[in-house]
Design a protein around this motif. Sequence first.
Motif, PDB file in Angstrom:
ATOM      1  N   ILE A 192       0.859  -1.180   0.000  1.00  0.00           N
ATOM      2  CA  ILE A 192       0.000   0.000   0.000  1.00  0.00           C
ATOM      3  C   ILE A 192       0.902   1.238   0.000  1.00  0.00           C
ATOM      4  O   ILE A 192       1.911   1.272   0.711  1.00  0.00           O
ATOM      5  N   SER A 193       0.528   2.254  -0.758  1.00  0.00           N
ATOM      6  CA  SER A 193       1.341   3.472  -0.801  1.00  0.00           C
ATOM      7  C   SER A 193       1.381   4.131   0.578  1.00  0.00           C
ATOM      8  O   SER A 193       0.436   4.030   1.364  1.00  0.00           O
ATOM      9  N   ASN A 194       2.477   4.788   0.854  1.00  0.00           N
ATOM     10  CA  ASN A 194       2.654   5.436   2.158  1.00  0.00           C
ATOM     11  C   ASN A 194       1.528   6.404   2.481  1.00  0.00           C
ATOM     12  O   ASN A 194       1.112   6.518   3.637  1.00  0.00           O
ATOM     13  N   ASN A 195       1.018   7.104   1.484  1.00  0.00           N
ATOM     14  CA  ASN A 195      -0.024   8.110   1.714  1.00  0.00           C
ATOM     15  C   ASN A 195      -1.415   7.523   1.923  1.00  0.00           C
ATOM     16  O   ASN A 195      -2.354   8.273   2.174  1.00  0.00           O
ATOM     17  N   HIS A 196      -1.545   6.206   1.805  1.00  0.00           N
ATOM     18  CA  HIS A 196      -2.873   5.600   1.895  1.00  0.00           C
ATOM     19  C   HIS A 196      -2.961   4.457   2.898  1.00  0.00           C
ATOM     20  O   HIS A 196      -3.935   3.712   2.898  1.00  0.00           O
ATOM     21  N   LYS A 197      -1.966   4.329   3.746  1.00  0.00           N
ATOM     22  CA  LYS A 197      -1.992   3.258   4.755  1.00  0.00           C
ATOM     23  C   LYS A 197      -3.027   3.578   5.824  1.00  0.00           C
ATOM     24  O   LYS A 197      -3.319   4.727   6.114  1.00  0.00           O
ATOM     25  N   GLY A 198      -3.600   2.519   6.400  1.00  0.00           N
ATOM     26  CA  GLY A 198      -4.558   2.691   7.486  1.00  0.00           C
ATOM     27  C   GLY A 198      -5.951   3.093   7.046  1.00  0.00           C
ATOM     28  O   GLY A 198      -6.760   3.527   7.863  1.00  0.00           O
ATOM     29  N   LYS A 199      -6.252   2.935   5.756  1.00  0.00           N
ATOM     30  CA  LYS A 199      -7.554   3.350   5.229  1.00  0.00           C
ATOM     31  C   LYS A 199      -8.396   2.169   4.739  1.00  0.00           C
ATOM     32  O   LYS A 199      -9.389   2.365   4.049  1.00  0.00           O
ATOM     33  N   GLY A 200      -7.977   0.949   5.063  1.00  0.00           N
ATOM     34  CA  GLY A 200      -8.734  -0.227   4.659  1.00  0.00           C
ATOM     35  C   GLY A 200      -8.421  -0.740   3.266  1.00  0.00           C
ATOM     36  O   GLY A 200      -9.068  -1.674   2.789  1.00  0.00           O
ATOM     37  N   ILE A 201      -7.439  -0.149   2.609  1.00  0.00           N
ATOM     38  CA  ILE A 201      -7.087  -0.563   1.250  1.00  0.00           C
ATOM     39  C   ILE A 201      -6.484  -1.959   1.258  1.00  0.00           C
ATOM     40  O   ILE A 201      -6.816  -2.803   0.410  1.00  0.00           O
ATOM     41  N   GLY A 202      -5.619  -2.239   2.215  1.00  0.00           N
ATOM     42  CA  GLY A 202      -5.017  -3.562   2.321  1.00  0.00           C
ATOM     43  C   GLY A 202      -6.064  -4.638   2.533  1.00  0.00           C
ATOM     44  O   GLY A 202      -6.025  -5.696   1.905  1.00  0.00           O
TER      45      GLY A 202
END
Length: 163
Positions: A82-92
Amino acid sequence: MEIIPTDKRHFPDIAEIYRQGLETGNATFETNVPTWEDWDKGKLKHSRLVAIIDNTVVGWAALSAVSDRCVYGGVAELSIYISNNHKGKGIGKALMQKLIEESERNGIWTLQSGMFPENEATVALHQSSGFRMIGYREKIGKLGDTWRDTIIMERRSKTAGIN
């Protein structure tokens, strides 16, 4: 967010996200971003996904064969970044769910993943996705000058293969 199959046009974004993972020192033993040709050759042709938000690739997931022996044809190792700017947003979590679905649709009965125990977010993602720890490899390899341990986790399908 949209999760779609990936192809060569997505590779510059995949490579950048992979590079960000390399910089953490907790994502992989690899130290260089592969070329498209090496990445493509190392991944199964199915179950290659990208997550896209506002026309930007924000994460990716793909499978690699664990062996070329036919008895392991339904076993694959996963990569998810996951890109650094989008971690912790449920993308994974969303990528993992879609990857599991795609893998099962393609006859994969076991997914496995190796990770550094310090990568707590990755460990938690796998646990929440039905993976269990099956092994701990002490000082299995060096990253730079440091010996590193890894955890091996797996998920057995309830729909693909013999259950």
